[in-house]
Design a protein around this motif. Structure first.
Motif, PDB file in Angstrom:
ATOM      1  N   GLU A   1     -20.557  41.620   8.160  1.00 17.18           N
ATOM      2  CA  GLU A   1     -19.639  42.331   7.271  1.00 17.18           C
ATOM      3  C   GLU A   1     -19.962  43.801   7.289  1.00 17.18           C
ATOM      4  OE1 GLU A   1     -19.858  40.816   3.351  1.00 17.18           O
ATOM      5  OE2 GLU A   1     -18.500  39.154   3.780  1.00 17.18           O
TER       6      GLU A   1
ATOM      7  N   GLN B   1     -14.552  47.204   2.635  1.00 13.66           N
ATOM      8  CA  GLN B   1     -15.356  46.124   3.179  1.00 13.66           C
ATOM      9  C   GLN B   1     -14.511  45.225   4.053  1.00 13.66           C
ATOM     10  OE1 GLN B   1     -17.136  43.569   0.249  1.00 13.66           O
ATOM     11  NE2 GLN B   1     -18.815  43.124   1.646  1.00 13.66           N
ATOM     12  N   TYR B   2     -15.032  44.867   5.241  1.00 12.69           N
ATOM     13  CA  TYR B   2     -14.291  43.941   6.085  1.00 12.69           C
ATOM     14  C   TYR B   2     -15.270  43.076   6.863  1.00 12.69           C
ATOM     15  CZ  TYR B   2     -15.209  47.761   9.380  1.00 12.69           C
ATOM     16  OH  TYR B   2     -15.804  48.742  10.109  1.00 12.69           O
ATOM     17  N   ALA B   3     -14.797  41.896   7.211  1.00 11.26           N
ATOM     18  CA  ALA B   3     -15.648  40.968   7.952  1.00 11.26           C
ATOM     19  C   ALA B   3     -15.162  40.922   9.387  1.00 11.26           C
ATOM     20  CB  ALA B   3     -15.560  39.587   7.322  1.00 11.26           C
TER      21      ALA B   3
ATOM     22  N   SER C   1      -9.268  40.592   5.940  1.00 11.57           N
ATOM     23  CA  SER C   1      -9.448  41.574   7.003  1.00 11.57           C
ATOM     24  C   SER C   1      -8.355  41.407   8.040  1.00 11.57           C
ATOM     25  CB  SER C   1     -10.808  41.389   7.672  1.00 11.57           C
ATOM     26  OG  SER C   1     -11.825  41.386   6.714  1.00 11.57           O
TER      27      SER C   1
ATOM     28  N   ARG D   1     -21.724  45.973  -2.015  1.00  9.73           N
ATOM     29  CA  ARG D   1     -21.472  44.639  -1.507  1.00  9.73           C
ATOM     30  C   ARG D   1     -20.959  43.700  -2.582  1.00  9.73           C
ATOM     31  NH1 ARG D   1     -22.333  41.055   2.456  1.00  9.73           N
ATOM     32  NH2 ARG D   1     -23.484  39.145   1.987  1.00  9.73           N
TER      33      ARG D   1
END
Lengths: 696, 362
Positions: free
Chosen positions: A291, A338-340, A315, A548
């Motif tokens: 992530e 935030q992205y995975a 995402s 996070r």
């Protein structure tokens, strides 16, 4: 008209008038909040805010008595709105809206007269704080805005109870907030996290981080910045430092001096955005998930290792894959994002090369850098095989005394020539540029990729490891195409300065001392002082967890949370959870309520005496209005047996003594108040049992 | 509309019956989000939309926190309001046209030690409930004027609510509306309290000549019976042993100096004779000033009423004056007679009779 006048007079006479401290508080809050948005607020609006605050202060402290007249303010409002339209039109909707909101607040503050005005201002300020979170999301700012919220609540409390002391008001407000906080948190954790309902205007801030073109020399400025670029959390161990090439931007257009993102790629991306078409690279080989929490850059570029694809639904919805295997967001990244992603480190070799790709990656300026041209044509004549040719070019970097430095000389004319043959000193972009140019001259498709390389690994026990990548980790390298091996990454810097790749920029610049030379007190520069470094790492850790867990909390994490509570997500269990949550909130509320019911309003002495009276009332003897305690005691003496009357007369005596005796004398008396109460309780109990017996 | 109102009043009478003391609890407290509360809720909605659209958790957190504040405030404002304990106090006697100051004691039973912990806080607004059936703009405005704002933190008991008395007779005290927005103005707590009271509005005293009708046993002539009281007509008649309470200027100080103890002089005069104050039967035709008569808009009934009130006002003045000079007199109102007497009790009885006088319908 007359009525309004009367009401105005009345309002000024009430405690909620302009002398209330609440209004001063509101002024202070407005000033603080608007200055926290300094970067995106027009200066003249800030001045207006300051003016409004000064007016309020002057009125509160009696330097000045009259509010500006409504007519003046209306004129001011019209003029400022014209000014705002003139100066904010070009900067996007969000910018204009925030400025307008602050402007409105300032004007409201100036003309605040009635209760309605106060309420409107409070609501606007709350909304402004909400907007502040779009621009600032760090822990510091969040705490600051929380403080502002408390101050707003405090001002409301002051407004509704004007003569209470500040201390008590603070107590009231903090109790309220403490009670509300768990409920709010619970709602935050449980209420569904929806996806955006409609497209929202984004702010246009100054772009930071990597730029879309490099003239060798650019990344050096980035290398002087110790700001965080992004963080990546890995489920397992992250790849070793030498493999951590975070691709961000691919540049294929070279004009002899500057590398740029090719116009063709721009067009292609716009087309993709319009049609919502994803480019699908071939995904082969092993992969790993991680992530990324990117800091705002105001650019659409995202960071990922090698070829990567978005890994979770959210995402996937927002992130596009471009034809040069880059990830970009639909909208510029304006706040922490935030992205995975899932990376396929070996997939780069298996991609196809289209005709256009090949054309673009071979295109060169017609003239310039003549020595290099000559050198390459000589080499090419010697080595017909592509691989051997590449090796020969690379060996030029090894055989000659090339130096990795952040302070290269300026090379204005024929920069590649001067770098390769005269100066032989530079940093990553010089090397990458020279290599890519040379390879293209030799007929091998090549391009420059910029991004970040390396990163600081933080491993805590029991938690997934994460990498912090700072701006000084910015890097540039080359990708070349070979017909049998596909796209290959070649990093000429690694040949010259292996330390840069293995240990990072700081280690590589140890001798030269140019690492973060412009900011000598930056914590990152002082990393070799142990305790300072510990503080730095600790702060970084807090910031990481904040990003996070708080900023990055999304529907995925919510589902994980539910799973960890419920085990399995079935509708029944979810509904049980829902009922449980409602129940918990109800319990919390009743918990806050309980002290009120338990509270003894009258004081123990009175309470006990009244209980005794109630006991008699039940038995049929009501104390008459005119009867004092002594008289009633006598009355009881006359009407009841001594078994009943004795405890009552004693109780009455204790009651009289506690209630009417002077404080000093009770202090010196034999029995303390508590003992008296105990005695009274005893008498009361006896009285009740005797009354019951006599009834029976 | 009126039907609805009468239902409402009936329901209120059942729900919150009149009492001399009210302790507020869930039986008599109404609570609902104030206008500001609704505004606050819409702010929460807006923040939620913005937070969702920007995928901004902090904004969502702020939204939920404010929502929770809203929820908690419901209890906080209820608890604060439920601490109110109101008791009606004693009023002065009041005449038509006077501004009656009704004293209400707020939390008078709580001793000072407990006050900080368990007393109501914040601003309280007291108001008489508007009589909605004549809620024209004018009356509304007048009622707005009557709203009294009290700061419970800086309180001086009792709280005086002023009400203008327009009619003689037993005062119809409309319900007192008490409301509070404490602590944050999100909720409006209010209640409509009815108080039991013994307030009677006496007719407005109109200064006039005192006309005592002396009832001799053989009263032949009517006009001769009228005794005009004038100062200085009192004559000394005899001495009597002093009783506590008699005016000191009646004490025969010379006798005291001579050592004969406290004796007071008794006077006999015309005034000492027992007289009657009478409501003249033909008040309808007399004593109306021409300006009122000329006002043709008033019908006969209203004219009669004005005349009666004037007559009663004059009687009222006479009762007060006669009582001030401690005279013995009776009151004859036609259907109701009060035997001659003197003293405060008699005065009160007379005033009550005047206040409550209703003419038997012809």
């Amino acid at each position: 008209m007359f009525i309004r006048l009367q009401q105005k007079l009345k309002n000024q006479g009430t405690p909620q008038s302009s002398k209330n401290i609440a209004l001063l508080l509101l002024a202070a809050i407005l000033v603080c909040v608007s200055f926290s948005l300094f970067a995106s607020i027009l200066i003249w609006i800030l001045l207006l805010v300051a003016c409004a605050a000064v007016i309020r202060g002057a009125i509160y402290y009696n330097y000045y008595r009259h509010l500006p007249s409504i007519r003046t303010l209306n004129l001011l409002a019209v003029l400022s709105i014209l000014g705002l339209i003139y100066s904010a039109l070009s900067d996007g909707l969000l910018f204009g809206m925030v400025n307008l909101l602050i402007l409105a607040c300032a004007l409201k503050l100036m003309q605040m007269r009635s209760q309605k005005d106060v309420y409107q201002l409070v609501i606007s300020l709350f909304f402004l704080i909400g907007c502040g979170f779009i621009f600032n999301q760090s822990i510091g700012f969040s705490l600051f805005y929380a403080l502002m919220c408390m101050a707003l609540l405090l001002s409301l409390a002051c407004y509704h109870a004007p003569s209470n002391t500040m201390h008590k008001q603070l107590k009231t407000v903090s109790i309220l907030s403490l009670q509300a906080l768990p409920i709010g948190l619970l709602m935050f954790l449980v209420l569904p996290q929806l996806s955006p309902l409609w497209h929202t205007p984004k702010s246009k801030g100054a772009q930071t981080g990597l730029s879309e073109q490099i003239t060798p020399g650019d990344i050096a400025t980035l290398s002087q910045s110790s700001e965080l670029a992004f963080r990546a959390t890995f489920e397992d161990t992250p790849p070793i430092a030498r493999r951590r090439y975070w691709r961000a931007i691919v540049m294929e257009d070279f004009d002899g001096k500057t590398w740029k993102v090719h116009a063709y790629r721009h067009k292609l991306r716009e087309f993709q955005l319009k049609t919502k078409q994803q480019f699908k690279p071939k995904l082969t080989g092993p992969f790993f998930d991680y992530e990324v929490i990117a800091e705002p850059t105001n650019q659409p570029w995202l960071f990922a290792l090698d070829i990567a694809v978005p890994a979770d639904t959210q995402s996937r919805r927002n992130i596009m894959q471009s034809s040069d295997f880059l990830l970009f967001n639909r909208q510029p990244v304006v706040s922490k994002y935030q992205y995975a992603v899932r990376s396929y480190p070996e997939a780069l070799a298996n991609q196809a090369l289209t005709v256009t790709d090949k054309q673009i990656n071979l295109r060169l300026p017609e003239t310039g850098n003549n020595r290099t041209r000559e050198w390459v044509s000589n080499l090419r004549a010697k080595f017909q095989d592509n691989n051997k040719f590449v090796e020969a070019v690379l060996s030029h970097f090894i055989d000659n005394p090339f130096v990795y430095t952040l302070r290269p000389d300026v090379m204005l004319v024929d920069p590649v020539d001067r770098f390769l043959f005269d100066n032989q000193a530079g940093f990553c972009s010089h090397y990458a540029s020279a290599l890519a140019y040379a390879l293209r001259l030799g007929g091998i498709p090549a391009r420059i990729v910029t991004g970040y390389q390396g990163g600081e690994l933080v491993e805590n026990n029991g938690k997934s490891p994460y990498l912090s990548i700072y701006q000084y980790d910015a890097h540039a390298w080359v990708e070349t195409w070979s017909d049998n091996a596909g796209w290959q990454r070649i990093d000429p810097t690694a040949l010259v300065s292996p330390d840069r790749i293995e240990f990072g920029l700081q280690q590589a610049m140890l001798e030269e001392g140019s690492f973060l030379a412009d900011s000598p007190f930056s914590l990152a520069r002082l990393a070799n002082i142990v305790w300072l470094n510990n503080i730095r790492l600790f702060l970084a850790d807090i910031d990481y967890n904040w990003s996070r867990w708080v900023l990055g909390f999304n529907s995925q994490k919510q589902r994980d949370l539910f799973k960890s509570i419920l085990g399995k997500l079935t509708p029944e269990r979810l509904s049980i959870l829902g009922v449980g949550i409602v129940f918990t909130i109800g319990m919390l509320l009743s918990l806050f309520f309980l002290p009120h019911w338990l509270q003894n309003r009258l004081g123990t002495t009175q309470h006990l005496y009244i209980k005794a009276l109630h006991a008699f009332a039940k038995a049929g003897t009501q104390r008459a209005n005119w009867q004092g305690p002594t008289a009633f005691s006598q009355h009881i003496n006359e009407h009841y047996s001594h078994k009943v009357s004795d405890p009552f007369s004693q109780l009455t005596q204790l009651y009289l003594r506690l209630t009417y005796q002077k404080k000093q004398s009770t202090g010196t008396s034999v029995l303390s108040i508590k003992q008296c109460h105990r005695l009274m309780r005893g008498h009361l109990a006896r009285l009740k049992t005797e009354l019951l017996k006599s009834k029976a | 509309m009126t039907l609805l109102q009468s239902y409402w009043n009936k329901w209120l009478n059942k729900r919150i019956p009149a009492a001399s003391q009210h302790h507020l609890n869930h039986h008599n407290i109404f609570i609902f989000p104030a206008k500001f509360g609704l505004l606050f809720l819409s702010l929460c909605v807006l923040l939620f939309l913005l937070g969702t659209n920007y995928q901004n958790n902090l904004m969502l957190l702020l939204c939920y926190f404010l929502l929770a504040i809203f929820l908690v405030n419901l209890l906080a404002s209820y608890i604060n309001f439920a601490r109110i304990d109101l008791q009606i106090g004693k009023c002065h006697e009041v005449f038509v046209g006077d501004n009656l100051q009704i004293p209400l004691w707020l939390n008078a039973n709580i001793d000072n030690n407990n006050r900080a912990k368990s007393a109501t806080k914040g601003l309280l607004h007291f108001k008489f409930q508007t009589n909605q059936h004549k809620s024209t703009k004018k009356t509304k405005f007048r009622h707005d004027q009557q709203s009294t704002e009290v700061d419970a933190d800086a309180l001086t008991n009792p709280i005086y609510l002023s009400q203008k008395c327009h009619q003689r007779g037993k005062l119809t005290l409309s319900r007192v509306t008490v409301q509070s927005f404490y602590p944050l103005g999100l909720y409006r707590c209010w209640t409509h309290l009815a108080f039991i009271h013994e307030i009677t509005v006496f007719p407005k005293p109109l200064p006039c000549e005192i006309q005592l009708h002396i009832n001799d046993n053989n009263s032949a002539k009517k006009s001769g019976g009228i005794a005009n009281e004038q100062a200085g007509h009192d004559d000394f008649s005899h001495l009597k042993a002093y009783q506590v309470g008699e005016p000191l200027n009646h004490v025969a100080w010379k006798q005291l100096a001579k050592g004969r103890g406290m004796v007071s002089k008794q006077f006999s005069s015309i005034s000492n004779q027992i007289g009657w104050l009478k409501l003249s039967t033909d008040y309808k035709n007399k004593a109306l000033s021409p300006s009122i008569v000329l006002d043709t808009e008033l019908d006969n009934l209203a004219l009669d009423k004005i005349a009666l009130d004037k007559e009663l006002g004059e009687l009222c003045y006479q009762v007060i004056e006669l009582s001030r000079t401690q005279r013995t007199f009776g009151l004859d109102l036609g259907p109701q007679c009060i035997a001659p007497n003197s003293g405060a009790g008699h005065r009160l009885a007379c005033l009550l009779a005047l206040a409550n006088f209703t003419e038997a319908s012809p």
